[in-house]
Write an enzyme that holds these catalytic residues in place. Sequence first.
Site, PDB file in Angstrom:
ATOM      1  N   LYS A 272       2.261 -13.228 -13.695  1.00  0.00           N
ATOM      2  CA  LYS A 272       2.797 -14.029 -14.812  1.00  0.00           C
ATOM      3  C   LYS A 272       4.172 -14.596 -14.442  1.00  0.00           C
ATOM      4  CE  LYS A 272       4.021 -13.459 -19.657  1.00  0.00           C
ATOM      5  NZ  LYS A 272       5.040 -12.542 -20.150  1.00  0.00           N
TER       6      LYS A 272
ATOM      7  N   ALA B 289     -10.200  -6.354  -8.047  1.00  0.00           N
ATOM      8  CA  ALA B 289     -11.361  -5.693  -7.439  1.00  0.00           C
ATOM      9  C   ALA B 289     -11.914  -4.717  -8.469  1.00  0.00           C
ATOM     10  CB  ALA B 289     -10.941  -4.976  -6.163  1.00  0.00           C
TER      11      ALA B 289
ATOM     12  N   TYR C  29       8.623  -6.762  -7.237  1.00  0.00           N
ATOM     13  CA  TYR C  29       9.290  -8.062  -7.343  1.00  0.00           C
ATOM     14  C   TYR C  29       9.226  -8.765  -5.997  1.00  0.00           C
ATOM     15  CZ  TYR C  29      10.869  -6.269 -11.773  1.00  0.00           C
ATOM     16  OH  TYR C  29      10.888  -5.750 -13.040  1.00  0.00           O
TER      17      TYR C  29
ATOM     18  N   ASP D 170       0.851  -1.202   0.000  1.00  0.00           N
ATOM     19  CA  ASP D 170       0.000   0.000   0.000  1.00  0.00           C
ATOM     20  C   ASP D 170       0.882   1.246   0.000  1.00  0.00           C
ATOM     21  OD1 ASP D 170      -2.055   2.023   0.849  1.00  0.00           O
ATOM     22  OD2 ASP D 170      -3.262   0.227   1.089  1.00  0.00           O
TER      23      ASP D 170
ATOM     24  N   GLN E 199      -4.044 -14.531 -23.585  1.00  0.00           N
ATOM     25  CA  GLN E 199      -2.726 -14.510 -24.233  1.00  0.00           C
ATOM     26  C   GLN E 199      -1.681 -15.286 -23.449  1.00  0.00           C
ATOM     27  OE1 GLN E 199      -1.863 -10.479 -25.411  1.00  0.00           O
ATOM     28  NE2 GLN E 199       0.264 -10.930 -25.871  1.00  0.00           N
TER      29      GLN E 199
ATOM     30  N   THR F 233     -20.108  -1.061  -0.851  1.00  0.00           N
ATOM     31  CA  THR F 233     -19.785  -1.815   0.363  1.00  0.00           C
ATOM     32  C   THR F 233     -19.532  -0.822   1.494  1.00  0.00           C
ATOM     33  OG1 THR F 233     -18.858  -3.574  -0.984  1.00  0.00           O
ATOM     34  CG2 THR F 233     -18.145  -3.502   1.307  1.00  0.00           C
TER      35      THR F 233
ATOM     36  N   TYR G 255     -12.240   6.685 -13.109  1.00  0.00           N
ATOM     37  CA  TYR G 255     -12.442   5.459 -12.320  1.00  0.00           C
ATOM     38  C   TYR G 255     -13.151   4.394 -13.170  1.00  0.00           C
ATOM     39  CZ  TYR G 255     -13.956   2.667  -8.235  1.00  0.00           C
ATOM     40  OH  TYR G 255     -14.176   1.669  -7.319  1.00  0.00           O
TER      41      TYR G 255
HETATM   42  P1  NAD Z   1      -9.835   2.441  -0.019  1.00  0.00           P
HETATM   43  O1  NAD Z   1      -9.551   3.765  -0.612  1.00  0.00           O
HETATM   44  O2  NAD Z   1     -10.141   2.370   1.435  1.00  0.00           O
HETATM   45  O3  NAD Z   1      -8.639   1.441  -0.308  1.00  0.00           O
HETATM   46  C1  NAD Z   1      -7.794   1.544  -1.411  1.00  0.00           C
HETATM   47  C2  NAD Z   1      -6.375   1.294  -0.939  1.00  0.00           C
HETATM   48  O4  NAD Z   1      -5.491   1.346  -2.070  1.00  0.00           O
HETATM   49  C3  NAD Z   1      -5.878   2.337   0.049  1.00  0.00           C
HETATM   50  O5  NAD Z   1      -5.263   1.721   1.148  1.00  0.00           O
HETATM   51  C4  NAD Z   1      -4.875   3.147  -0.752  1.00  0.00           C
HETATM   52  O6  NAD Z   1      -3.883   3.756   0.041  1.00  0.00           O
HETATM   53  C5  NAD Z   1      -4.354   2.090  -1.688  1.00  0.00           C
HETATM   54  N1  NAD Z   1      -3.752   2.638  -2.904  1.00  0.00           N
HETATM   55  C6  NAD Z   1      -4.258   3.584  -3.731  1.00  0.00           C
HETATM   56  N2  NAD Z   1      -3.427   3.817  -4.754  1.00  0.00           N
HETATM   57  C7  NAD Z   1      -2.364   2.986  -4.581  1.00  0.00           C
HETATM   58  C8  NAD Z   1      -1.161   2.748  -5.308  1.00  0.00           C
HETATM   59  N3  NAD Z   1      -0.879   3.433  -6.418  1.00  0.00           N
HETATM   60  N4  NAD Z   1      -0.307   1.817  -4.852  1.00  0.00           N
HETATM   61  C9  NAD Z   1      -0.558   1.128  -3.715  1.00  0.00           C
HETATM   62  N5  NAD Z   1      -1.672   1.322  -2.989  1.00  0.00           N
HETATM   63  C10 NAD Z   1      -2.572   2.230  -3.406  1.00  0.00           C
HETATM   64  O7  NAD Z   1     -11.016   1.808  -0.871  1.00  0.00           O
HETATM   65  P2  NAD Z   1     -11.882   0.482  -0.650  1.00  0.00           P
HETATM   66  O8  NAD Z   1     -13.286   0.892  -0.487  1.00  0.00           O
HETATM   67  O9  NAD Z   1     -11.263  -0.373   0.365  1.00  0.00           O
HETATM   68  O10 NAD Z   1     -11.759  -0.193  -2.085  1.00  0.00           O
HETATM   69  C11 NAD Z   1     -10.849  -1.247  -2.341  1.00  0.00           C
HETATM   70  C12 NAD Z   1     -11.011  -1.715  -3.775  1.00  0.00           C
HETATM   71  O11 NAD Z   1     -12.340  -2.182  -3.987  1.00  0.00           O
HETATM   72  C13 NAD Z   1     -10.753  -0.618  -4.816  1.00  0.00           C
HETATM   73  O12 NAD Z   1     -10.059  -1.170  -5.904  1.00  0.00           O
HETATM   74  C14 NAD Z   1     -12.142  -0.212  -5.244  1.00  0.00           C
HETATM   75  O13 NAD Z   1     -12.156   0.270  -6.555  1.00  0.00           O
HETATM   76  C15 NAD Z   1     -12.915  -1.519  -5.099  1.00  0.00           C
HETATM   77  N6  NAD Z   1     -14.349  -1.263  -4.879  1.00  0.00           N
HETATM   78  C16 NAD Z   1     -14.788  -0.776  -3.683  1.00  0.00           C
HETATM   79  C17 NAD Z   1     -16.147  -0.523  -3.512  1.00  0.00           C
HETATM   80  C18 NAD Z   1     -16.703  -0.003  -2.207  1.00  0.00           C
HETATM   81  O14 NAD Z   1     -17.910   0.217  -2.111  1.00  0.00           O
HETATM   82  N7  NAD Z   1     -15.912   0.170  -1.182  1.00  0.00           N
HETATM   83  C19 NAD Z   1     -17.038  -0.755  -4.574  1.00  0.00           C
HETATM   84  C20 NAD Z   1     -16.528  -1.204  -5.782  1.00  0.00           C
HETATM   85  C21 NAD Z   1     -15.184  -1.481  -5.920  1.00  0.00           C
END
Ligand code: NAD
Length: 322
Positions: free
Chosen positions: A109, A118, A68, A37, A166, A179, A149
């Site tokens: 891969k 997600a 890696y 993260d 592929q 959620t 997004y």
């Molecule tokens: P969140 O913002 O709490 O968590 C996202 C996490 O990703 C954070 O800890 C953030 O610091 C980290 N992050 C962001 N950019 C990053 C990067 N470049 N490198 C490393 N870490 C990075 O959001 P969430 O609600 O926990 O969502 C988690 C996943 O679920 C996301 O991919 C989101 O698109 C997907 N999602 C969530 C919901 C929802 O309702 N919560 C709905 C649909 C999809």
Amino acid sequence: MKNLSGKRIVVTGGAGFIGSHLCERLLGDGHEVLCVDNFYTGRRQNIAHMVSNPYFEVLRHDICFPLYVECDEIYNLACPASPVHYQFDPVQTTKVSVHGAINMLGLAKRVKAKILQASTSEVYGDPKVHPQTEDYWGNVNPIGLRSCYDEGKRCAETLFFDYFRQHRLRIKVARIFNTYGPRMHPNDGRVVSNFIMQALRGEEITVYGDGSQTRSFCYVDDLVDGLVRLMDSPDDFTGPVNLGNPVEFTILQLAELVIKMVASCLMPHASRSKVVFKPLPSDDPTQRQPDITLAKKKLGWDPTVQLEKGLVKTIEYFSSLT
Ligand code: NAD
Ligand code: UDP
């Protein structure tokens, strides 16, 4: 002592709302977890209770850059998820969705790991099919405020399926619907966190538009269980599969329920909260409800936590912060 039975699992976005619950679940199931993260929207306090666990490791890393490590499975959750957060730096949102996916697919891969994406109900945009089934291609504005997004996540799905075709990668794609639960960011601007924080402070409850737009709210424990079931499903099941609670509410109904429930938790200011109507943000989907027939059939998954029950736990969490 070495954990011989568990898998080595990478969770990107593991310090976020859903990711931290997922890390907890995977540790509980006896696996080694590497939480990757960059703390863009995630917080250390979400994972603080796990850092003393010898099977838990945290790596501060931006997945827009290659990674890696050695692992058996990857859950790719890294991406800001609330409209306020993902619109703060839209170029970065597309980068983490697309470059991040390429890097994590490249890792999968190289080490022959299974990888789960997600994805989101936002791939359906402002849907013309209701409830949404996985075969619906969506109705997405490619140039609007939500596009960074929506299109980022759509492109990530494309990449996952191209790596599958592929490079024969073992992939899983979950389309997650709204959620909620403890560890949501209190300032993320999402409807559940906003309404609860406003009600706890006795402030006005800001309903955007006339509140007739709908959403279906899934409690985080149910969602995490769906993600784990999907990862553990047979290799020939890739998804995409909808994961969400199919019980649909209007935003106005949610506002009234939160006011009532916060008041019943005897918060002193709650009764002062009244609904106020604010302008509807652009491209705000008018209705959203998952059809979860596929998840029921393929994963034996069906959410069990009713909104009132999940809201109690979420209200308790937010009240502990104020
Ligand atoms: P969140 O913002 O709490 O968590 C996202 C996490 O990703 C954070 O800890 C953030 O610091 C980290 N992050 C962001 N950019 C990053 C990067 N470049 N490198 C490393 N870490 C990075 O959001 P969430 O609600 O926990 O969502 C988690 C996943 O679920 C996301 O991919 C989101 O698109 C997907 N999602 C969530 C919901 C929802 O309702 N919560 C709905 C649909 C999809
Ligand atoms: N919303 C609202 N008031 C708020 C925050 C959100 O009425 O304070 C509405 C928003 O316009 C949308 C719905 O609640 O119709 C869900 O918004 P959220 O940001 O939680 O997620 P979305 O499903 O839109 O990505």
